[in-house]
Write an enzyme that holds these catalytic residues in place. Structure first.
Site, PDB file in Angstrom:
ATOM      1  N   HIS A  92      38.821  39.668  27.268  1.00  0.00           N
ATOM      2  CA  HIS A  92      39.718  40.064  28.350  1.00  0.00           C
ATOM      3  C   HIS A  92      41.141  40.115  27.834  1.00  0.00           C
ATOM      4  O   HIS A  92      41.508  39.302  26.983  1.00  0.00           O
ATOM      5  CB  HIS A  92      39.634  39.075  29.525  1.00  0.00           C
ATOM      6  CG  HIS A  92      40.183  39.638  30.794  1.00  0.00           C
ATOM      7  ND1 HIS A  92      41.507  39.533  31.128  1.00  0.00           N
ATOM      8  CD2 HIS A  92      39.583  40.343  31.784  1.00  0.00           C
ATOM      9  CE1 HIS A  92      41.701  40.150  32.286  1.00  0.00           C
ATOM     10  NE2 HIS A  92      40.555  40.644  32.710  1.00  0.00           N
ATOM     11  N   GLU A 125      32.257  40.782  34.295  1.00  0.00           N
ATOM     12  CA  GLU A 125      31.217  41.805  34.328  1.00  0.00           C
ATOM     13  C   GLU A 125      29.845  41.280  33.901  1.00  0.00           C
ATOM     14  O   GLU A 125      28.836  41.827  34.301  1.00  0.00           O
ATOM     15  CB  GLU A 125      31.602  42.982  33.416  1.00  0.00           C
ATOM     16  CG  GLU A 125      32.968  43.571  33.692  1.00  0.00           C
ATOM     17  CD  GLU A 125      32.992  44.455  34.917  1.00  0.00           C
ATOM     18  OE1 GLU A 125      32.236  44.166  35.864  1.00  0.00           O
ATOM     19  OE2 GLU A 125      33.760  45.412  34.935  1.00  0.00           O
TER      20      GLU A 125
END
Ligand code: ACO
Length: 385
Positions: free
Chosen positions: A268, A322
């Site tokens: 991320h 996700e």
């Protein structure tokens, strides 16, 4: 022909790759505390809201700045309900889209069609009524396309449903079971907003030109669909299906990393600790998803984290939202290609909240570029080239 580059008369501006670390706007809506792995919506840690607040309460919090009273919530629910039905011309346009079109593309088209069909409603400066009217229709656009692509007629929304129930009802045409709509509702709460992510930035850039709300959200849908942003969860499912069994995890992951592939659901830009949404979704997946599928997901996650740590030391790559979204949404009964669109159902609220915040104190967002081309060429007529 001259190949001289631009004269360096201007002081070079800082140019972080991918705008990393650049502050693009002020917001009171949400913030990602990347070092701590903490996500806050209007002052509330996401752990305070997930599994406790309804999606509509969170929408009220984001749009209006505070958690609603019972009467405020009832008012918002009735405004959402009143706006759920799609105009018939939007359904007619969705009917024309080929069945093999990706649902994100159908959503982008359906949303844009809504703006064209109902242009008198959506042409003004974005406001809360429009935000509610659009968010209420995201599930309907997706559900209508989902049914039309398999030869079924769209289902009209039913009174008394919340957003999660209405979405499942319009998709499958049957009363949703609590074991499905409850986890979906928590998922919608978790994904509603997330600081200055790529699609939110897109929406704010469009808003800053004094464009309309449908245009802002249509652009945001386009930004969300890419796999480096919201397009990863179906690819997580593809990865887990390709791995197939626990004894194949190591070989598959090592081969992917040897090829230089990204492992979907990891890493991320802002989080340098575990994404708190991944932690909550992991626990949801543990109870909601098929035990064998959860075991494979967990084994893959554990080995991926070890391998990323070995191969990319110091990068601090962790599981992102996700990875377990895939298991949770599959357990809710959604096929892989509806994962990212379902993310958009939730994020529609965050996007419109950001647009309203942008227009309340607007200045055109217009960054600089560093010019690296030549600047002194002379024109040669086509007959001499
Ligand atoms: N798998 C393998 N390596 C990775 C991964 C990954 N998932 N993520 C980052 N890296 C590596 C990169 O190869 C790079 O290594 P290098 O410097 O040795 O070349 C290093 O970590 C830094 O990567 P960047 O691309 O600079 O990180 P950035 O902040 O730009 O990217 C992103 C963040 C796009 C999320 C990235 O981690 C990624 O591609 N992840 C996989 C896709 C994914 O899961 N997307 C969903 C994101 S969550 C969301 O938007 C809702």
């Amino acid at each position: 022909m001259s190949t001289a580059t631009a004269p360096q008369t201007e002081a070079p501006l800082p140019k972080p790759e991918g705008l990393e670390g650049v502050v693009a706007a002020s917001t009171a809506l949400s913030h990602v505390f990347g070092e701590e792995g903490k996500l806050v919506y209007r002052g509330y840690d996401i752990h305070e809201l997930a599994g406790k607040a309804s999606f509509e309460e969170v929408a009220h919090l984001l749009w209006l700045g505070h958690l609603p009273t019972s009467s405020e919530l009832a008012d918002l629910q009735s405004r959402l309900e009143a706006n759920r039905t799609l105009p018939q011309p939007v359904i007619d346009i969705l009917r024309l889209i080929p069945a093999d079109t990706a649902p994100m593309d159908a959503l982008r088209t359906g949303l844009s069609a809504l703006g064209a069909v109902d242009h008198k409603t959506f042409d003004d400066t974005p406001d809360l009524d429009e935000a509610i009217a659009i968010a209420a229709r995201f599930p309907g656009i997706l559900a209508a396309f989902f049914r039309l692509r398999s030869g079924q007629e769209p289902v009209r929304p039913k009174a008394g449903h919340n957003t999660a129930q209405s979405y499942l009802y319009q998709l499958f045409g049957a009363e949703p079971e609590e074991r499905h709509w409850k986890p979906l509702e928590t998922y919608l709460v978790l994904l509603a907003d997330h600081g200055m992510n790529a699609s939110t930035f897109t929406a704010r850039v469009i808003a800053s030109t004094q464009s309309d709300l449908i245009s802002c959200l249509t652009g945001a849908v386009g930004a969300l669909k890419g796999p480096l942003h919201g397009g990863a969860p179906s690819k997580v499912l593809d990865m887990l299906n390709a791995i197939g069994s626990a004894d194949n995890v190591d070989t598959w992951l090592n081969n992917a990393l040897d090829r230089g592939d990204r492992l979907m659901g990891f890493g991320h830009r802002v989080y340098k600790a575990e994404d708190p949404r991944a932690e909550i979704l992991r626990e949801m997946a543990r109870t909601a998803s098929d035990p064998d599928f959860f075991a494979l997901s967990k084994r893959t996650e554990d080995r991926a984290l070890e391998l990323l740590n070995e191969r990319k030391p110091g990068r601090r790559l962790y599981t992102n939202v996700e990875f377990y979204s895939a298991a949770v949404l599959a357990a809710v009964g959604l096929p892989g290609d509806m994962f990212t669109p379902t993310f958009a159902v939730s994020r529609s609220v965050g996007w419109s909240s950001h647009v309203l915040e942008q227009v309340s104190n607007n200045r055109l967002i217009r960054p600089q570029s560093q010019f690296v081309g030549p600047s002194d060429k002379t024109f040669t007529p086509i007959s001499s080239r």
